[in-house]
Design an enzyme around this catalytic site. Structure first.
Site: not given
Length: 372
Positions: A111-113, A115
């Site tokens: 998951p990238c949220q 960053f």
């Protein structure tokens, strides 16, 4: 350790489109984590068409997929006939819940949220920012030949550590070092989706790791750029939004292509005179901006309008689910079997399949060069 030791400007590259896969090539077994609706996995499998171009079958077989987003998992199953483990990866027992097979490659778009430039930028202090450790846990178990991880470009500049403190090293520094400490020679490179035939300006960090007993980072190959802005460098210009979706504008409720009905278009209002996410139209003659997962209905408007005055928002309509899928390079055969809101989110979270296909071919080339 600085990320400069992992990032190589002169990284090895191979033209993925020119790689020939001999008949009878063995299939590499793949475990997919944070699979979403399967953009990266579709790229690794291959055997699909996008904008009248064939993306041939690749010698990778997904033997396990996992995602906690149940709607995305259902879409994955509906399109690939591959079961998806829906439990939180942190709850899975690697000895009991994963296949008891040899695994060659582990994939993970963790998951990238935390960053993302569009998020709150909590970095590694956000529990979601530490999920790469679950990928490492699975890698420790299987000891695959290679792994591929994907995340947003903002990971290079995220400076919060696991305690929420601002530090000199980036989240990417920490993540690369951790992968290195678990037995892999790792490097990363930033790939722009438009450079590979995706009609979207989506920039992503792609981390590759090869098991230390098999090779060094000099043995790894990334896909070579095959499109550019003007076409002078590669001979092919970036695909534009118009190239991708112009034929769909007048086909709402009038086509057999899935996800192009009035139910597949966000009804969120536009607000004249206000600057806010999604309160604008995309450009026809450029690749689209990044398709966002967390837009809460405020997906951008189509470049076409129904009124002579292009600035009159009463003539605007938001991009449909299928149009977003096209801009992400999903084939029209992929049916997003969910509500429009869930489909938009799944598409925005996905790796563009065409980009995934190029990465897959470079991974195959890397393994074949090493005699694996």
């Amino acid at each position: 350790m600085s990320t400069k030791s992992y990032y190589m400007e002169n990284v090895n590259r191979i033209n993925a489109e020119e790689i020939q896969i001999p008949k009878g090539t063995k299939e590499y077994k793949v475990v997919s984590l944070f699979s979403g609706c399967g953009g990266m996995d579709l790229g690794f499998m291959g055997n699909f068409h996008f904008l009248n171009k064939e993306y041939a079958k690749n010698p990778f077989k997904i033997i396990f997929a996992n995602d906690i987003f149940k709607q995305a998992a259902q879409m994955y199953e509906d399109n690939f006939e591959q079961p998806v483990e829906r439990r939180d990866v942190k709850e899975l027992d690697v000895d009991k819940d994963f296949p008891k097979e040899t695994v060659d490659v582990v994939l993970g778009g963790f998951p990238c949220q935390s960053f993302s430039y569009a998020g709150k930028r909590k970095g590694l202090s956000d529990p979601r920012g530490q999920l790469y450790l679950q990928m490492i846990r699975v890698i420790d178990h299987y000891k695959p030949k290679m792994f591929v991880a994907e995340n947003v470009d903002g990971i290079r500049n995220s400076r919060k550590n696991k305690d929420g403190q601002n530090v000199d090293t980036s989240a990417l520094d920490t993540i690369l070092k951790d992968f290195d400490n678990h037995g892999y020679n790792v490097q990363y490179h930033v790939l722009l989706a438009a450079d590979y035939g995706v009609p979207q300006m989506r920039r992503r960090v792609i981390i590759m790791g090869i098991r230390k007993d098999l090779g060094n980072i000099q043995d790894e190959y990334y896909p070579m750029q095959t499109y550019d802005e003007t076409g002078k460098k590669t001979g092919r210009k970036w695909l534009t939004a118009k190239d991708a979706i112009d034929d769909l504008w007048d086909k709402v409720n009038k086509t057999q292509i899935p996800n192009q009905t009035s139910r597949d278009i966000s009804k969120a209002k536009f607000y004249p005179g206000r600057k806010m996410q999604g309160n604008n139209r995309i450009s026809a003659d450029r690749p689209a901006p990044t398709i966002r997962a967390e837009h809460h209905g405020n997906i951008e408007a189509h470049y076409r309008t129904t009124l002579p005055d292009e600035n009159d928002m009463n003539g605007w309509r938001r991009l449909s689910v299928r149009e977003c899928a096209r801009l992400q390079s999903f084939p029209d055969s992929y049916n997003f079997t969910a509500s429009a809101s869930s489909a938009y989110k799944a598409i925005g979270n996905a790796v563009p399949p065409v980009l995934g296909w190029n990465i897959a071919r470079s991974v195959y080339y890397t393994l074949s060069k090493l005699g694996q």
